[in-house]
Design a protein around this motif. Structure first.
Motif, PDB file in Angstrom:
ATOM      1  N   LYS A  30     -11.966  22.742  -8.311  1.00  0.00           N
ATOM      2  CA  LYS A  30     -11.307  23.948  -8.959  1.00  0.00           C
ATOM      3  C   LYS A  30     -12.569  24.885  -9.043  1.00  0.00           C
ATOM      4  N   SER A  31     -12.161  26.327  -8.754  1.00  0.00           N
ATOM      5  CA  SER A  31     -13.156  27.454  -9.038  1.00  0.00           C
ATOM      6  C   SER A  31     -14.220  27.441  -8.147  1.00  0.00           C
ATOM      7  N   ALA A  88      -9.226  28.167 -11.888  1.00  0.00           N
ATOM      8  CA  ALA A  88      -9.392  27.333 -13.360  1.00  0.00           C
ATOM      9  C   ALA A  88      -9.860  28.366 -14.352  1.00  0.00           C
ATOM     10  N   HIS A  89      -9.945  27.808 -15.453  1.00  0.00           N
ATOM     11  CA  HIS A  89     -10.600  28.666 -16.589  1.00  0.00           C
ATOM     12  C   HIS A  89     -12.080  28.657 -16.531  1.00  0.00           C
ATOM     13  N   SER A  90     -12.725  29.338 -16.526  1.00  0.00           N
ATOM     14  CA  SER A  90     -14.363  29.276 -16.566  1.00  0.00           C
ATOM     15  C   SER A  90     -15.179  30.016 -17.560  1.00  0.00           C
ATOM     16  N   TRP A  91     -16.413  30.087 -17.531  1.00  0.00           N
ATOM     17  CA  TRP A  91     -17.481  30.859 -18.527  1.00  0.00           C
ATOM     18  C   TRP A  91     -17.713  32.103 -17.574  1.00  0.00           C
ATOM     19  N   ILE A  99       0.877  -1.014   0.024  1.00  0.00           N
ATOM     20  CA  ILE A  99       0.011  -0.136   0.080  1.00  0.00           C
ATOM     21  C   ILE A  99       0.808   1.320   0.090  1.00  0.00           C
ATOM     22  N   TYR A 100       0.350   2.196  -0.536  1.00  0.00           N
ATOM     23  CA  TYR A 100       1.175   3.629  -0.486  1.00  0.00           C
ATOM     24  C   TYR A 100       0.249   4.597   0.272  1.00  0.00           C
ATOM     25  N   ILE A 101       0.967   5.476   1.013  1.00  0.00           N
ATOM     26  CA  ILE A 101       0.336   6.305   1.982  1.00  0.00           C
ATOM     27  C   ILE A 101       1.020   7.783   1.707  1.00  0.00           C
ATOM     28  N   ASP A 102       0.100   8.779   1.667  1.00  0.00           N
ATOM     29  CA  ASP A 102       0.688  10.138   1.404  1.00  0.00           C
ATOM     30  C   ASP A 102      -0.576  11.132   2.207  1.00  0.00           C
ATOM     31  N   GLU A 103       0.073  12.345   2.254  1.00  0.00           N
ATOM     32  CA  GLU A 103      -0.605  13.504   3.089  1.00  0.00           C
ATOM     33  C   GLU A 103      -0.752  14.729   2.216  1.00  0.00           C
ATOM     34  N   CYS A 104      -1.851  15.120   2.256  1.00  0.00           N
ATOM     35  CA  CYS A 104      -2.133  16.575   1.829  1.00  0.00           C
ATOM     36  C   CYS A 104      -2.814  17.665   2.377  1.00  0.00           C
ATOM     37  N   ALA A 105      -2.889  18.666   2.182  1.00  0.00           N
ATOM     38  CA  ALA A 105      -3.796  19.745   2.806  1.00  0.00           C
ATOM     39  C   ALA A 105      -4.745  20.481   1.809  1.00  0.00           C
ATOM     40  N   CYS A 106      -5.904  20.362   1.953  1.00  0.00           N
ATOM     41  CA  CYS A 106      -6.830  21.200   1.221  1.00  0.00           C
ATOM     42  C   CYS A 106      -7.464  22.620   1.951  1.00  0.00           C
ATOM     43  N   TRP A 152      -4.632  13.009  -5.121  1.00  0.00           N
ATOM     44  CA  TRP A 152      -4.918  14.446  -4.571  1.00  0.00           C
ATOM     45  C   TRP A 152      -5.116  15.203  -5.725  1.00  0.00           C
ATOM     46  N   GLY A 153      -4.209  15.088  -7.118  1.00  0.00           N
ATOM     47  CA  GLY A 153      -4.510  15.462  -8.180  1.00  0.00           C
ATOM     48  C   GLY A 153      -6.093  15.559  -8.666  1.00  0.00           C
ATOM     49  N   HIS A 154      -6.734  14.533  -8.447  1.00  0.00           N
ATOM     50  CA  HIS A 154      -7.964  14.180  -8.884  1.00  0.00           C
ATOM     51  C   HIS A 154      -8.888  15.010  -7.778  1.00  0.00           C
ATOM     52  N   LEU A 155      -8.650  15.070  -6.661  1.00  0.00           N
ATOM     53  CA  LEU A 155      -9.456  15.462  -5.745  1.00  0.00           C
ATOM     54  C   LEU A 155      -9.333  17.183  -5.722  1.00  0.00           C
ATOM     55  N   LYS A 156      -8.274  17.534  -5.932  1.00  0.00           N
ATOM     56  CA  LYS A 156      -7.995  18.967  -5.865  1.00  0.00           C
ATOM     57  C   LYS A 156      -8.730  19.538  -7.189  1.00  0.00           C
TER      58      LYS A 156
END
Length: 203
Positions: A160-161, A44-47, A30-37, A152-156
């Motif tokens: 976006k926006s 990000a780009h928006s309309w 298993i792989y473990i990692d931490e991050c902060a939100c 984390w990339g998917h979650l953040k």
């Protein structure tokens, strides 16, 4: 401190652990990692109406959620969080939860060299469970070797926006995404292990 319940109910070492040895020892890799939100939104780009620049009224400051996640090559994902920075005791608590999830299998945990990982609380936890958990530390500055970074990339990316006025709202949004990954997208989690840097890992 407000903990988010886990979902669904050290030292230097080799960069590439032996999956064959893990199999022989009946260890789950298993792989473990931490991050902060943070409440501060990711832009990000928006309309928006022509000639009118979209404006986000954000909640500034360093208020954030600390998250920790573990993923396995079979698509399993477990996440926990709290509204304070992690301590060594929190990491030991998370490892104990993992041992509870994998009652019949020993663990090979692969993670980075964060300062809290070799804490005294973690060492005490490992000493109390001899041979239950084996740790492998990734080389310094090598996030590409940890597939949990893709979580984390998917979650953040999903946040976006968006503007969250309080940690409660941010927590709800994060839990929705984690549950979606956990229940609906185990194949996506498996795909994170297709990265060329770690694709040799099999479980």
């Amino acid at each position: 401190m407000n903990k988010i319940a886990t979902l669904s109910k050290s030292g230097e070492s080799n960069a590439y652990p032996s999956s064959k040895k893990a199999s022989e020892q009946q260890r789950v890799i298993i792989y473990i990692d931490e991050c902060a939100c943070y409440l501060l939104p990711l832009l990000a780009h928006s309309w928006g109406p022509k000639g009118q620049t979209p404006v986000l009224l954000e909640q500034a400051g360093r208020t954030h959620l600390s998250l920790i996640a573990v993923i396995a090559p079979n698509g399993r994902i477990y996440v926990a969080g709290q509204d304070e920075p992690f301590t060594g005791a929190d990491i030991a608590w998370f490892l104990s939860k993992l041992c509870g999830r994998y009652r019949k299998r020993n663990l090979l945990v692969i993670w980075d060299g964060a300062a809290i990982h070799p804490s005294q609380e973690v060492k005490t936890f490992l000493q109390a469970r001899a041979n239950r958990v084996h740790l492998e530390r990734l080389p310094t500055y090598s996030p590409e070797l940890n597939p949990t970074e893709l979580v984390w990339g998917h979650l953040k990316g999903s946040l976006k926006s968006q503007v969250f006025g309080c940690l409660k709202d941010l927590t709800v949004a994060i839990l929705e995404q984690i549950k979606w990954l956990e229940k609906e997208q185990p194949n996506l989690v498996k795909a994170f292990f297709a990265k060329k840097e770690i694709a040799f890992i099999k479980n």
